[in-house]
Design an enzyme around this catalytic site. Structure first.
Site, PDB file in Angstrom:
ATOM      1  N   SER A 288     -11.323  -1.269   2.924  1.00 62.56           N
ATOM      2  CA  SER A 288      -9.979  -1.470   3.480  1.00 62.56           C
ATOM      3  C   SER A 288      -9.880  -0.501   4.655  1.00 62.56           C
ATOM      4  O   SER A 288      -9.129   0.468   4.612  1.00 62.56           O
ATOM      5  CB  SER A 288      -8.910  -1.182   2.423  1.00 62.56           C
ATOM      6  OG  SER A 288      -7.617  -1.252   3.005  1.00 62.56           O
TER       7      SER A 288
ATOM      8  N   SER B 157     -11.706   4.496   5.391  1.00 64.40           N
ATOM      9  CA  SER B 157     -12.812   5.087   6.159  1.00 64.40           C
ATOM     10  C   SER B 157     -12.542   6.551   6.492  1.00 64.40           C
ATOM     11  O   SER B 157     -13.497   7.327   6.669  1.00 64.40           O
ATOM     12  CB  SER B 157     -13.126   4.273   7.413  1.00 64.40           C
ATOM     13  OG  SER B 157     -12.037   4.168   8.292  1.00 64.40           O
TER      14      SER B 157
ATOM     15  N   LYS C 144       0.830  -1.200   0.000  1.00 65.36           N
ATOM     16  CA  LYS C 144       0.000   0.000   0.000  1.00 65.36           C
ATOM     17  C   LYS C 144       0.868   1.256   0.000  1.00 65.36           C
ATOM     18  O   LYS C 144       1.903   1.286   0.669  1.00 65.36           O
ATOM     19  CB  LYS C 144      -0.886   0.022   1.243  1.00 65.36           C
ATOM     20  CG  LYS C 144      -1.854   1.201   1.252  1.00 65.36           C
ATOM     21  CD  LYS C 144      -2.522   1.403   2.600  1.00 65.36           C
ATOM     22  CE  LYS C 144      -1.849   2.535   3.341  1.00 65.36           C
ATOM     23  NZ  LYS C 144      -2.576   2.947   4.552  1.00 65.36           N
TER      24      LYS C 144
ATOM     25  N   LYS D  86      -7.580   2.091  -3.725  1.00 60.34           N
ATOM     26  CA  LYS D  86      -8.135   2.390  -2.400  1.00 60.34           C
ATOM     27  C   LYS D  86      -8.439   3.884  -2.323  1.00 60.34           C
ATOM     28  O   LYS D  86      -7.577   4.683  -1.945  1.00 60.34           O
ATOM     29  CB  LYS D  86      -7.130   1.974  -1.310  1.00 60.34           C
ATOM     30  CG  LYS D  86      -7.549   2.386   0.094  1.00 60.34           C
ATOM     31  CD  LYS D  86      -6.749   1.667   1.157  1.00 60.34           C
ATOM     32  CE  LYS D  86      -7.097   2.184   2.538  1.00 60.34           C
ATOM     33  NZ  LYS D  86      -6.579   1.327   3.602  1.00 60.34           N
TER      34      LYS D  86
ATOM     35  N   GLU E  90      -3.490   4.278  -3.168  1.00 57.72           N
ATOM     36  CA  GLU E  90      -4.415   5.001  -2.288  1.00 57.72           C
ATOM     37  C   GLU E  90      -4.251   6.510  -2.415  1.00 57.72           C
ATOM     38  O   GLU E  90      -3.376   7.103  -1.789  1.00 57.72           O
ATOM     39  CB  GLU E  90      -4.172   4.587  -0.820  1.00 57.72           C
ATOM     40  CG  GLU E  90      -5.093   5.328   0.151  1.00 57.72           C
ATOM     41  CD  GLU E  90      -4.878   4.963   1.618  1.00 57.72           C
ATOM     42  OE1 GLU E  90      -3.916   4.242   1.929  1.00 57.72           O
ATOM     43  OE2 GLU E  90      -5.678   5.426   2.441  1.00 57.72           O
TER      44      GLU E  90
ATOM     45  N   GLY F 100     -11.927   8.607   8.865  1.00 53.57           N
ATOM     46  CA  GLY F 100     -12.471   9.417   9.951  1.00 53.57           C
ATOM     47  C   GLY F 100     -13.996   9.384  10.006  1.00 53.57           C
ATOM     48  O   GLY F 100     -14.605  10.030  10.856  1.00 53.57           O
TER      49      GLY F 100
ATOM     50  N   GLY G  79      -9.333   1.118   8.371  1.00 55.38           N
ATOM     51  CA  GLY G  79      -8.457   1.092   9.541  1.00 55.38           C
ATOM     52  C   GLY G  79      -9.296   1.391  10.767  1.00 55.38           C
ATOM     53  O   GLY G  79      -9.758   0.503  11.481  1.00 55.38           O
TER      54      GLY G  79
HETATM   55  P1  13P Z   1      -8.766   4.602   7.759  1.00 53.56           P
HETATM   56  O1  13P Z   1      -9.839   3.625   7.289  1.00 53.56           O
HETATM   57  O2  13P Z   1      -8.706   4.758   9.249  1.00 53.56           O
HETATM   58  O3  13P Z   1      -8.815   5.881   6.991  1.00 53.56           O
HETATM   59  O4  13P Z   1      -7.374   3.926   7.424  1.00 53.56           O
HETATM   60  C1  13P Z   1      -7.205   3.308   6.227  1.00 53.56           C
HETATM   61  C2  13P Z   1      -5.818   3.485   5.785  1.00 53.56           C
HETATM   62  O5  13P Z   1      -5.105   2.547   5.542  1.00 53.56           O
HETATM   63  C3  13P Z   1      -5.336   4.882   5.627  1.00 53.56           C
HETATM   64  O6  13P Z   1      -4.146   4.881   4.955  1.00 53.56           O
END
Ligand code: 13P
Length: 336
Positions: free
Chosen positions: A289, A261, A136, A219, A177, A263, A291
């Site tokens: 994906s 996600s 990533k 992403k 991403e 935030g 976090g």
């Molecule tokens: P979030 O879903 O918390 O934004 O994190 C995903 C991520 O890998 C950010 O680089």
């Protein structure tokens, strides 16, 4: 590793009803997360926390892969089993964050460009030896009065494409991403325009660098109102605008799209993904994906009592995986 291998890894990452858990927080980011819940930041706590997440029973029911950080991919369970082995045994693909984070973009105050290309070929071959199947790289674009500049978008997309080409050379599927931050008071239309411009630039750069789209995963962030915009778009508006934007800018040959996600609350992230899949079918599977939207409930419980709450924390991870897996199929229902 052949082209077919890259394609089959990418397809496995977006298998129906499955998504990715992002646990690749850098040591400075996980420190912030630990600080917020009163956990002392130490290598052992970081290891124990990731062990709790990765050993969640039946995690692979709805999780196809997990993104790790450089420290994490080298760590093992308390019993001494490498995390990568635990994952492969459970049918979860190991992924690795390889960017070195954003740095100020010279000449463009307030804008950033992600670094980490120098020495990346060597690092990728080591990560491949350690078992990484995908990688990533996150580019950060923020929306302001006069930003992002075209230069910022192009510099970030060029780096993403160079990274993606190096990944494929190493037999690793690149997850690209480009994150448009939610910070700001901009409305959803502005977010749409910036996201579309960024995605068009990204796919132009991927083409120029000879990146095989069939072996690449996108992403993106969702097309959504700025956090402090007084007029917050509804779930249906976010779903409609995000899908419209992706259709305008993302080639159909891409095997899948997994959202960050960024935030959003747990429920928002799930509801938005679900709504997008309810207005399908689309040219690509749309999954997650996440976090924070996968972990925040678990982190709070685990932080209160690492031993006594271990199993409870894992239950919340399994539940978030299930809810997001259902959302990836458009089958999630809000609890009454
Ligand atoms: P979030 O879903 O918390 O934004 O994190 C995903 C991520 O890998 C950010 O680089």
């Amino acid at each position: 590793m052949s082209i077919e291998d890259l394609e089959s890894i990418a397809q496995a990452m977006v298998a129906p009803g499955k998504g990715i858990i992002a646990i690749d927080e850098s040591n400075s980011t996980i420190k912030k997360r630990f600080d917020a819940v009163g956990v002392a930041d130490s290598e052992e706590h970081r290891r124990a926390y990731r062990e709790m997440l990765l050993t969640t029973p039946r995690l692979s029911d709805h999780i196809s892969g997990a993104i790790l950080y450089d420290e994490t991919i080298r760590q093992s369970t308390k019993a001494g089993v490498p995390f990568t082995k635990v994952m492969m045994d459970a049918g979860i693909l190991p992924g690795i964050k390889v960017d070195k984070g954003p740095q100020p973009l010279a000449g463009f105050p307030g804008e950033v460009v992600t670094e980490g290309l120098d020495g990346l070929r060597q690092r990728l071959s080591e990560y491949a030896r350690l078992g990484a199947k995908f990688a990533k790289w996150r580019a950060v674009i923020s929306i302001g009065e006069d930003s992002p500049s075209g230069t910022c978008i192009e510099a970030n997309c060029h780096a993403l494409a160079r990274y993606a080409a190096l990944c494929q050379e190493a037999g690793i599927v690149p997850m690209v991403e480009p994150e448009i931050l939610m910070d700001g008071d901009h409305d959803i239309e502005v977010c749409y325009d910036v996201t579309e411009a960024t995605l068009r630039s990204l796919f132009g750069s991927l083409y120029e660098q000879n990146v095989l789209l069939e072996g690449t995963i996108l992403k993106p962030s969702m097309v959504i109102s700025g956090k402090s915009c007084p007029q917050q778009a509804s779930v249906d508006e976010v779903a409609e605008a995000t899908v419209r934007c992706l259709k305008a800018a993302v080639p159909a040959s891409l095997p899948g799209i997994v959202f960050l996600s960024g935030g959003q609350s747990d429920e928002q992230a799930t509801a938005n993904l679900n709504a997008m899949n309810q207005i399908g079918p689309h040219p690509w599977p749309l999954s997650f994906s996440y976090g924070r939207a996968m972990q925040q409930a678990a982190l709070k419980l685990w932080a209160k009592d690492m031993k006594a709450n271990f199993a409870e924390a894992q239950k919340t991870v399994a539940l978030r995986a299930k809810e997001n897996g259902l959302a990836a199929l458009g089958q999630w229902q809000k609890a009454a």
